[in-house]
Scaffold this motif. Sequence first.
Motif, PDB file in Angstrom:
ATOM      1  N   ALA A   3       0.791  -1.234   0.000  1.00  0.00           N
ATOM      2  CA  ALA A   3       0.000   0.000   0.000  1.00  0.00           C
ATOM      3  C   ALA A   3       0.828   1.291   0.000  1.00  0.00           C
ATOM      4  N   PRO A   4       1.927   1.367   0.783  1.00  0.00           N
ATOM      5  CA  PRO A   4       2.637   2.651   0.826  1.00  0.00           C
ATOM      6  C   PRO A   4       3.264   3.058  -0.501  1.00  0.00           C
ATOM      7  N   MET A   5       3.334   2.143  -1.448  1.00  0.00           N
ATOM      8  CA  MET A   5       3.977   2.459  -2.729  1.00  0.00           C
ATOM      9  C   MET A   5       3.152   3.382  -3.616  1.00  0.00           C
ATOM     10  N   THR A   6       2.016   3.867  -3.106  1.00  0.00           N
ATOM     11  CA  THR A   6       1.289   4.915  -3.840  1.00  0.00           C
ATOM     12  C   THR A   6       2.232   6.081  -4.152  1.00  0.00           C
ATOM     13  N   LEU A   7       3.220   6.318  -3.263  1.00  0.00           N
ATOM     14  CA  LEU A   7       4.169   7.423  -3.503  1.00  0.00           C
ATOM     15  C   LEU A   7       4.965   7.203  -4.786  1.00  0.00           C
ATOM     16  N   PHE A   8       5.178   5.947  -5.152  1.00  0.00           N
ATOM     17  CA  PHE A   8       6.029   5.637  -6.311  1.00  0.00           C
ATOM     18  C   PHE A   8       5.208   5.335  -7.567  1.00  0.00           C
ATOM     19  N   ARG A   9       3.908   5.594  -7.506  1.00  0.00           N
ATOM     20  CA  ARG A   9       3.052   5.357  -8.674  1.00  0.00           C
ATOM     21  C   ARG A   9       3.542   6.211  -9.843  1.00  0.00           C
TER      22      ARG A   9
END
Length: 435
Positions: free
Chosen positions: A71-77
């Motif tokens: 989930a935290p990888m939204t930053l790397f979308r």
Amino acid sequence: MDDLLIINAMLLPLTSAAAAIIHPGFVRIKGDRILQLGAMVRLDAGVAARRTLDAAGMVVMPGLINGHTHAPMTLFRGLADDLPLMTWLQEHIFPAEARWVTPAMVYWCAKLAAAEMLRAGTTCVADGYFHEEAVAAAFLDAGLRAVAAQGIIDFPAPGVADPADNVDAAARFIENWRKDTLIRPAAFCHSPYTCSPATLQQAKAMTRRLGTKLFIHLAETREEADQCQARFGLSPVRHLDRLGVLDSDTVCVHCVWLDNGDLDILAARGAAVITCPRSNMKLAVGTAPLTEMLSRNIPVGLGTDSCASNNALDLFNEMGTAARLHKVHSLTPTTLPARQVLQLATRGGAQALGLEAEIGSLTPGKKADLLLLDCQTPELTPFHHQDLLVYAASGHNVRNTIINGRLVMENRTILSFDLEETMHRVRELADRLNR
Ligand SMILES: [Zn+2]
């Protein structure tokens, strides 16, 4: 008095692939559970509820279960698109994670992911990352049910500077969260190529002792399968099997490069699989042998993987992709029918995550995790049957999301937390990353 009563719905209980729509139907919810459901003519006139939702023109079905994400990888979308998996991971994602992943980043970016999932009708997610305590806290604040798994990898990772502590760190996380009702803690070994045989065995011994799931990315690319063969003389599945890591509490993610012997081993051990077709397509790693898994009764759920490799967390789109991908791959239009795909995203996911007694279908006694989807839109008119949910609907059609009996999204507005604040925080983090 009931807590919530839903009336006039097109009810899709999904108790089996053959289950028909009940229309018009009702659902009674008391506390966190489904009390009763059925045709409106069977609703007792004496039933009273604190809140009644008129679901005329809406499908009411079990909430979707996302079997795999970070989930935290939204930053790397969208940070590094259109690259091979190993280049993407080693030159872009791992360095970005080493630099930017902090507990605060994990909390806000996981909360953004939670918003995206709630708005697309996902009511339960299996996540694996670092600083997983911050992911669990974000999901809890969002009211999203989750299996949250602390990452284990044999190099210094965010929050676990010394890899020698990676299994103990996961054990501490599991101990801290094991009493929560919405969050089930677990562990996530990144892969057989980033975790040594000793690490894999220690992680499995620890999760067995604590009675939780062990997740692992497995047989995702041909390169991984070839490397495993070169290093250990075995396929990734046989490698894990020889280490004693595969059992009914092991959840294997991807499983693209399997031969028939590997499939037989997974079936014999009772291991579950989460398939992530859009991530597999974007990274061009191949097509998982899904029909072969299902014919062996391997529990299979559907996952988005992280939104850095998808790039969205919408299980409706994932369902449509799964149904189409396996048809074109087999050159057979009858492969993986829509109703089987609906099962993968609900009961299949619940079974794979060990939650089938609690969620995955609209059944009296189960947790009240469900979604209301508006069918009064051009793309869903006329609504002949539920196959349309796979081939024409998207997460944007979801109007209301209910988890544990609680309305967490109503008329597409998140009620459980301040979405504007969350998006603002993530934009601030992205500004620093791009500076
Ligand atoms: Zn993944």
